[in-house]
Design an enzyme around this catalytic site. Sequence first.
Site, PDB file in Angstrom:
ATOM      1  N   TYR A  96      -1.990  -0.504  10.188  1.00 28.83           N
ATOM      2  CA  TYR A  96      -2.139  -0.981   8.799  1.00 28.83           C
ATOM      3  C   TYR A  96      -0.897  -0.599   7.993  1.00 28.83           C
ATOM      4  O   TYR A  96      -0.318  -1.428   7.281  1.00 28.83           O
ATOM      5  CB  TYR A  96      -3.398  -0.378   8.175  1.00 28.83           C
ATOM      6  CG  TYR A  96      -3.543  -0.667   6.693  1.00 28.83           C
ATOM      7  CD1 TYR A  96      -4.032  -1.893   6.260  1.00 28.83           C
ATOM      8  CD2 TYR A  96      -3.188   0.284   5.729  1.00 28.83           C
ATOM      9  CE1 TYR A  96      -4.158  -2.170   4.893  1.00 28.83           C
ATOM     10  CE2 TYR A  96      -3.312   0.023   4.379  1.00 28.83           C
ATOM     11  CZ  TYR A  96      -3.789  -1.203   3.968  1.00 28.83           C
ATOM     12  OH  TYR A  96      -3.907  -1.465   2.613  1.00 28.83           O
ATOM     13  N   SER A 135       0.852  -1.200   0.000  1.00 32.49           N
ATOM     14  CA  SER A 135       0.000   0.000   0.000  1.00 32.49           C
ATOM     15  C   SER A 135       0.883   1.242   0.000  1.00 32.49           C
ATOM     16  O   SER A 135       1.997   1.222   0.550  1.00 32.49           O
ATOM     17  CB  SER A 135      -0.872   0.021   1.253  1.00 32.49           C
ATOM     18  OG  SER A 135      -1.493   1.292   1.390  1.00 32.49           O
TER      19      SER A 135
HETATM   20  P1  NAP Z   1     -11.547  -6.216  -0.430  1.00 37.78           P
HETATM   21  O1  NAP Z   1     -12.335  -5.641  -1.569  1.00 37.78           O
HETATM   22  O2  NAP Z   1     -12.025  -6.023   0.959  1.00 37.78           O
HETATM   23  O3  NAP Z   1     -11.383  -7.783  -0.706  1.00 37.78           O
HETATM   24  C1  NAP Z   1     -10.708  -8.541   0.242  1.00 37.78           C
HETATM   25  C2  NAP Z   1     -10.453  -9.938  -0.284  1.00 37.78           C
HETATM   26  O4  NAP Z   1      -9.622 -10.600   0.662  1.00 37.78           O
HETATM   27  C3  NAP Z   1     -11.698 -10.768  -0.420  1.00 37.78           C
HETATM   28  O5  NAP Z   1     -11.519 -11.688  -1.473  1.00 37.78           O
HETATM   29  C4  NAP Z   1     -11.776 -11.493   0.929  1.00 37.78           C
HETATM   30  O6  NAP Z   1     -12.477 -12.729   0.859  1.00 37.78           O
HETATM   31  C5  NAP Z   1     -10.313 -11.730   1.203  1.00 37.78           C
HETATM   32  N1  NAP Z   1     -10.033 -11.798   2.636  1.00 37.78           N
HETATM   33  C6  NAP Z   1     -10.258 -10.848   3.574  1.00 37.78           C
HETATM   34  N2  NAP Z   1      -9.918 -11.296   4.800  1.00 37.78           N
HETATM   35  C7  NAP Z   1      -9.447 -12.559   4.625  1.00 37.78           C
HETATM   36  C8  NAP Z   1      -8.953 -13.553   5.498  1.00 37.78           C
HETATM   37  N3  NAP Z   1      -8.873 -13.367   6.830  1.00 37.78           N
HETATM   38  N4  NAP Z   1      -8.573 -14.740   4.965  1.00 37.78           N
HETATM   39  C9  NAP Z   1      -8.643 -14.972   3.642  1.00 37.78           C
HETATM   40  N5  NAP Z   1      -9.122 -14.076   2.753  1.00 37.78           N
HETATM   41  C10 NAP Z   1      -9.520 -12.880   3.247  1.00 37.78           C
HETATM   42  O7  NAP Z   1     -10.023  -5.713  -0.451  1.00 37.78           O
HETATM   43  P2  NAP Z   1      -9.248  -4.782  -1.513  1.00 37.78           P
HETATM   44  O8  NAP Z   1      -9.619  -3.373  -1.280  1.00 37.78           O
HETATM   45  O9  NAP Z   1      -9.397  -5.368  -2.868  1.00 37.78           O
HETATM   46  O10 NAP Z   1      -7.736  -4.951  -1.006  1.00 37.78           O
HETATM   47  C11 NAP Z   1      -6.900  -5.983  -1.507  1.00 37.78           C
HETATM   48  C12 NAP Z   1      -5.472  -5.702  -1.058  1.00 37.78           C
HETATM   49  O11 NAP Z   1      -5.063  -4.420  -1.549  1.00 37.78           O
HETATM   50  C13 NAP Z   1      -5.273  -5.660   0.451  1.00 37.78           C
HETATM   51  O12 NAP Z   1      -4.040  -6.245   0.798  1.00 37.78           O
HETATM   52  C14 NAP Z   1      -5.252  -4.169   0.760  1.00 37.78           C
HETATM   53  O13 NAP Z   1      -4.513  -3.880   1.933  1.00 37.78           O
HETATM   54  C15 NAP Z   1      -4.559  -3.638  -0.489  1.00 37.78           C
HETATM   55  N6  NAP Z   1      -4.841  -2.223  -0.741  1.00 37.78           N
HETATM   56  C16 NAP Z   1      -6.104  -1.801  -0.980  1.00 37.78           C
HETATM   57  C17 NAP Z   1      -6.342  -0.468  -1.232  1.00 37.78           C
HETATM   58  C18 NAP Z   1      -7.726   0.074  -1.525  1.00 37.78           C
HETATM   59  O14 NAP Z   1      -7.882   1.314  -1.568  1.00 37.78           O
HETATM   60  N7  NAP Z   1      -8.728  -0.749  -1.735  1.00 37.78           N
HETATM   61  C19 NAP Z   1      -5.277   0.436  -1.218  1.00 37.78           C
HETATM   62  C20 NAP Z   1      -3.987  -0.018  -0.961  1.00 37.78           C
HETATM   63  C21 NAP Z   1      -3.786  -1.374  -0.729  1.00 37.78           C
HETATM   64  P3  NAP Z   1     -13.984 -12.847   1.501  1.00 37.78           P
HETATM   65  O15 NAP Z   1     -14.848 -11.875   0.768  1.00 37.78           O
HETATM   66  O16 NAP Z   1     -14.374 -14.264   1.256  1.00 37.78           O
HETATM   67  O17 NAP Z   1     -13.850 -12.496   2.958  1.00 37.78           O
END
Ligand code: NAP
Length: 257
Positions: A162, A149
Amino acid sequence: MPGHGLEGKVALVTGGSRGIGRGIAERLGRDGAVVAVAYARDTAAAEKVVGVIRESGGTAFAVRAELGAHGDAEALWAVFDAGITAYAPAGGVDIIVNNAGIGRSSALAGLTEEDFDEVFAVNVRAPFFIVRHGLGRLRDGGRIINISSGAARIAMPEIIAYGATKGALDTFTLNLAKELGPRGITANSVAPGIVDTDVNAGWLRGNAEAEEHAASLAALGRVGQPEDIADIVAFLASDDARWVTGRVVDATGGAGL
Ligand code: NAP
């Protein structure tokens, strides 16, 4: 039909059922990889991604395994091993994308030890042990891509734990690159800024003012989409990126320049 360089490769994408991971899983599937779509709870969402990949002529299967404080990486690999044999009898994996992550955090003054432990368990411990237990399965010439991130580079005291998880993940990446380089395996982090996923839906979606503010943080002047991140991951997964390792690739659209 897919056919863009990843034919014959097997990819594991954690958190592949929604958001950024979904974008990555679908892109790697289009590029020809067999994709293991790992998720924790939402089976319908994971099966939807598997369906999209199959409809476009690709191959995918779902891997249900909870990571973090309530799960363990060895269990994920056991489900993976059971699933992969139908598509690649030799088993094994070529591309590991550690994408699953949670944002649970707060400013230091309000941070609880439980929240600290949980966010580190999902964002740091799980990737460490997915790689640790995946090493025997990961083929030479493979790829490890950790989704970090911008919060590891830009101070955001309101989500201090985080940010620290992503700093730890980047250091993990650095060391993996050194350790696994002799096997031709590259390890890189990809660091998104604000991306339109469920995690941000509550404050971002349908709120013009919030969206304008979020867009203004990126030099490129908009909020990121999962595809913006997936395309960078696809490059790092490809043979074209064979000489890039140990790096954090910024994927914030130019935040905090
Ligand atoms: P998201 O939409 O919340 O999706 C999360 C995914 O991870 C889902 O497939 C979920 O599966 C799975 N997951 C969550 N908790 C889990 C656990 N304990 N065990 C196994 N699987 C789990 O997340 P996102 O926004 O796409 O983020 C993805 C990555 O990008 C993360 O590492 C986040 O820190 C990083 N990131 C995101 C952003 C942003 O703005 N969105 C920015 C910077 C970095 P289920 O639905 O089955 O729970």
